[in-house]
Scaffold this motif. Structure first.
Motif, PDB file in Angstrom:
ATOM      1  N   ALA A  29       0.835  -1.206   0.000  1.00 59.10           N
ATOM      2  CA  ALA A  29       0.000   0.000   0.000  1.00 59.10           C
ATOM      3  C   ALA A  29       0.867   1.254   0.000  1.00 59.10           C
ATOM      4  CB  ALA A  29      -0.933  -0.011   1.200  1.00 59.10           C
ATOM      5  N   LEU A  30       1.964   1.206   0.745  1.00 61.94           N
ATOM      6  CA  LEU A  30       2.889   2.353   0.761  1.00 61.94           C
ATOM      7  C   LEU A  30       3.535   2.541  -0.605  1.00 61.94           C
ATOM      8  CD1 LEU A  30       4.664   1.860   4.213  1.00 61.94           C
ATOM      9  CD2 LEU A  30       3.253   3.812   3.533  1.00 61.94           C
ATOM     10  N   VAL A  31       4.014   1.450  -1.173  1.00 59.90           N
ATOM     11  CA  VAL A  31       4.676   1.546  -2.474  1.00 59.90           C
ATOM     12  C   VAL A  31       3.674   2.012  -3.539  1.00 59.90           C
ATOM     13  CG1 VAL A  31       5.879   0.232  -4.262  1.00 59.90           C
ATOM     14  CG2 VAL A  31       6.386  -0.195  -1.858  1.00 59.90           C
ATOM     15  N   ASN A  32       2.459   1.544  -3.434  1.00 58.26           N
ATOM     16  CA  ASN A  32       1.442   1.954  -4.410  1.00 58.26           C
ATOM     17  C   ASN A  32       1.112   3.445  -4.312  1.00 58.26           C
ATOM     18  OD1 ASN A  32       0.863  -0.194  -6.143  1.00 58.26           O
ATOM     19  ND2 ASN A  32      -0.417  -1.210  -4.608  1.00 58.26           N
ATOM     20  N   ARG A  33       1.265   4.013  -3.125  1.00 56.77           N
ATOM     21  CA  ARG A  33       1.087   5.472  -3.010  1.00 56.77           C
ATOM     22  C   ARG A  33       2.113   6.194  -3.867  1.00 56.77           C
ATOM     23  NH1 ARG A  33      -0.485   7.606   2.763  1.00 56.77           N
ATOM     24  NH2 ARG A  33       0.715   9.346   1.966  1.00 56.77           N
ATOM     25  N   ASP A  34       3.337   5.708  -3.831  1.00 60.49           N
ATOM     26  CA  ASP A  34       4.379   6.337  -4.638  1.00 60.49           C
ATOM     27  C   ASP A  34       4.144   6.090  -6.126  1.00 60.49           C
ATOM     28  OD1 ASP A  34       5.614   7.316  -2.401  1.00 60.49           O
ATOM     29  OD2 ASP A  34       7.148   5.750  -2.309  1.00 60.49           O
ATOM     30  N   LEU A  35       3.647   4.914  -6.442  1.00 62.64           N
ATOM     31  CA  LEU A  35       3.346   4.626  -7.848  1.00 62.64           C
ATOM     32  C   LEU A  35       2.251   5.563  -8.357  1.00 62.64           C
ATOM     33  CD1 LEU A  35       4.071   2.429 -10.101  1.00 62.64           C
ATOM     34  CD2 LEU A  35       1.854   1.450  -9.522  1.00 62.64           C
ATOM     35  N   ALA A  36       1.256   5.804  -7.529  1.00 64.53           N
ATOM     36  CA  ALA A  36       0.111   6.616  -7.952  1.00 64.53           C
ATOM     37  C   ALA A  36       0.512   8.050  -8.278  1.00 64.53           C
ATOM     38  CB  ALA A  36      -0.967   6.598  -6.872  1.00 64.53           C
ATOM     39  N   VAL A  37       1.480   8.597  -7.543  1.00 67.22           N
ATOM     40  CA  VAL A  37       1.873   9.981  -7.825  1.00 67.22           C
ATOM     41  C   VAL A  37       2.927  10.084  -8.913  1.00 67.22           C
ATOM     42  CG1 VAL A  37       1.244  10.983  -5.612  1.00 67.22           C
ATOM     43  CG2 VAL A  37       3.518  10.019  -5.916  1.00 67.22           C
ATOM     44  N   ALA A  93      11.082  -5.640  -4.875  1.00 66.97           N
ATOM     45  CA  ALA A  93      10.363  -6.435  -5.867  1.00 66.97           C
ATOM     46  C   ALA A  93       9.524  -5.540  -6.774  1.00 66.97           C
ATOM     47  CB  ALA A  93       9.478  -7.472  -5.166  1.00 66.97           C
ATOM     48  N   ALA A  94       8.911  -4.519  -6.202  1.00 66.55           N
ATOM     49  CA  ALA A  94       8.098  -3.598  -6.993  1.00 66.55           C
ATOM     50  C   ALA A  94       8.963  -2.846  -7.993  1.00 66.55           C
ATOM     51  CB  ALA A  94       7.382  -2.611  -6.071  1.00 66.55           C
ATOM     52  N   GLN A  95      10.134  -2.428  -7.537  1.00 71.45           N
ATOM     53  CA  GLN A  95      11.029  -1.688  -8.418  1.00 71.45           C
ATOM     54  C   GLN A  95      11.502  -2.567  -9.570  1.00 71.45           C
ATOM     55  OE1 GLN A  95      14.497   0.033  -6.490  1.00 71.45           O
ATOM     56  NE2 GLN A  95      14.165   1.905  -7.645  1.00 71.45           N
ATOM     57  N   TRP A 106      12.505   3.848 -12.208  1.00 71.13           N
ATOM     58  CA  TRP A 106      11.390   4.254 -11.344  1.00 71.13           C
ATOM     59  C   TRP A 106      11.745   3.988  -9.897  1.00 71.13           C
ATOM     60  CZ3 TRP A 106       8.426   1.544  -7.795  1.00 71.13           C
ATOM     61  CH2 TRP A 106       7.355   2.271  -7.252  1.00 71.13           C
ATOM     62  N   PRO A 107      11.347   4.905  -9.002  1.00 67.67           N
ATOM     63  CA  PRO A 107      10.804   6.246  -9.292  1.00 67.67           C
ATOM     64  C   PRO A 107      11.925   7.239  -9.608  1.00 67.67           C
ATOM     65  CG  PRO A 107      10.871   5.887  -6.917  1.00 67.67           C
ATOM     66  CD  PRO A 107      11.393   4.624  -7.549  1.00 67.67           C
ATOM     67  N   LEU A 108      11.588   8.291 -10.314  1.00 66.49           N
ATOM     68  CA  LEU A 108      12.574   9.300 -10.679  1.00 66.49           C
ATOM     69  C   LEU A 108      12.611  10.409  -9.641  1.00 66.49           C
ATOM     70  CD1 LEU A 108      12.080  10.006 -14.495  1.00 66.49           C
ATOM     71  CD2 LEU A 108      13.883   8.663 -13.411  1.00 66.49           C
ATOM     72  N   CYS A 109      13.822  10.911  -9.394  1.00 65.45           N
ATOM     73  CA  CYS A 109      13.961  12.145  -8.625  1.00 65.45           C
ATOM     74  C   CYS A 109      13.577  13.298  -9.550  1.00 65.45           C
ATOM     75  CB  CYS A 109      15.396  12.312  -8.139  1.00 65.45           C
ATOM     76  SG  CYS A 109      15.713  13.950  -7.454  1.00 65.45           S
ATOM     77  N   ALA A 144      10.573   9.351   2.383  1.00 66.91           N
ATOM     78  CA  ALA A 144      10.385   7.973   2.814  1.00 66.91           C
ATOM     79  C   ALA A 144       9.577   7.231   1.755  1.00 66.91           C
ATOM     80  CB  ALA A 144       9.656   7.930   4.151  1.00 66.91           C
ATOM     81  N   VAL A 145       9.794   5.937   1.639  1.00 69.77           N
ATOM     82  CA  VAL A 145       8.961   5.136   0.742  1.00 69.77           C
ATOM     83  C   VAL A 145       7.505   5.280   1.199  1.00 69.77           C
ATOM     84  CG1 VAL A 145       8.416   2.783   0.015  1.00 69.77           C
ATOM     85  CG2 VAL A 145      10.801   3.525   0.157  1.00 69.77           C
TER      86      VAL A 145
END
Ligand SMILES: [Zn+2]
Length: 165
Positions: A29-37, A93-95, A106-109, A144-145
């Motif tokens: 769920a945390l990683v998906n927050r970063d994916l969403a933005v 694993a997500a990365q 991903w993700p990019l700075c 933070a992730v």
């Protein structure tokens, strides 16, 4: 070991149900927050289970794109109460899955346009960017992730002054 499903004996993947692995759910769920933005066109990543190779009752769990594709290793079972370990495994694993299947870092700075890496900082798993050595901009922790959505605009604590010499 990298998983490759073969044409002849590909076992049927199982869509992992919410609550089967509460800690991995929480981490994802945390990683998906970063994916969403960062990649808003992507639907959330999900957990996918495949029967363990030894034919036992266990399964190996992967982090997959919404369409069920994944790349890389399955998640190492973590101590049941250790979110930090789970988050580290799920983030990695997500990365793997996102970068390999979408062919992009991903993700990019946002400041440096560089792919970031998960790194432990002050006890929190965080996104680390190598910075831009050519511009004398140091490596830095971006967030933070799970916290990339807090960066509404680029965070520039050391704004460069227009000065020469
Ligand atoms: Zn950066």
């Amino acid at each position: 070991m990298v998983a490759m499903s073969s044409f002849f004996d590909a076992p049927e993947p199982r869509r992992v149900l919410p609550g089967d692995y509460p800690l991995w759910d929480e981490a994802l769920a945390l990683v998906n927050r970063d994916l969403a933005v960062t990649l808003p066109e992507q639907r959330p990543l999900r957990l996918l289970g495949l029967p363990a190779y030894d034919g036992g009752e266990g399964e190996n769990v992967y982090v997959a794109l919404a369409d069920g594709e994944w790349h890389g290793n399955f998640l190492e079972p973590a101590p049941a109460d250790n979110l930090a370990v789970a988050l580290s495994a799920v983030t990695e694993a997500a990365q793997d899955t996102v970068t390999e299947l979408l062919w992009q870092a991903w993700p990019l700075c946002e400041e440096h346009r560089l792919g970031m890496h998960p790194r432990e900082e002050d006890g929190r798993l965080s996104w680390w960017c190598a910075g831009a050595a050519a511009r004398r901009e140091a490596a830095h922790i971006r967030a933070a992730v799970g916290g990339l959505d807090a960066l509404v605009r680029p965070h520039r604590p050391n704004r460069r002054r227009r000065s020469r010499g």
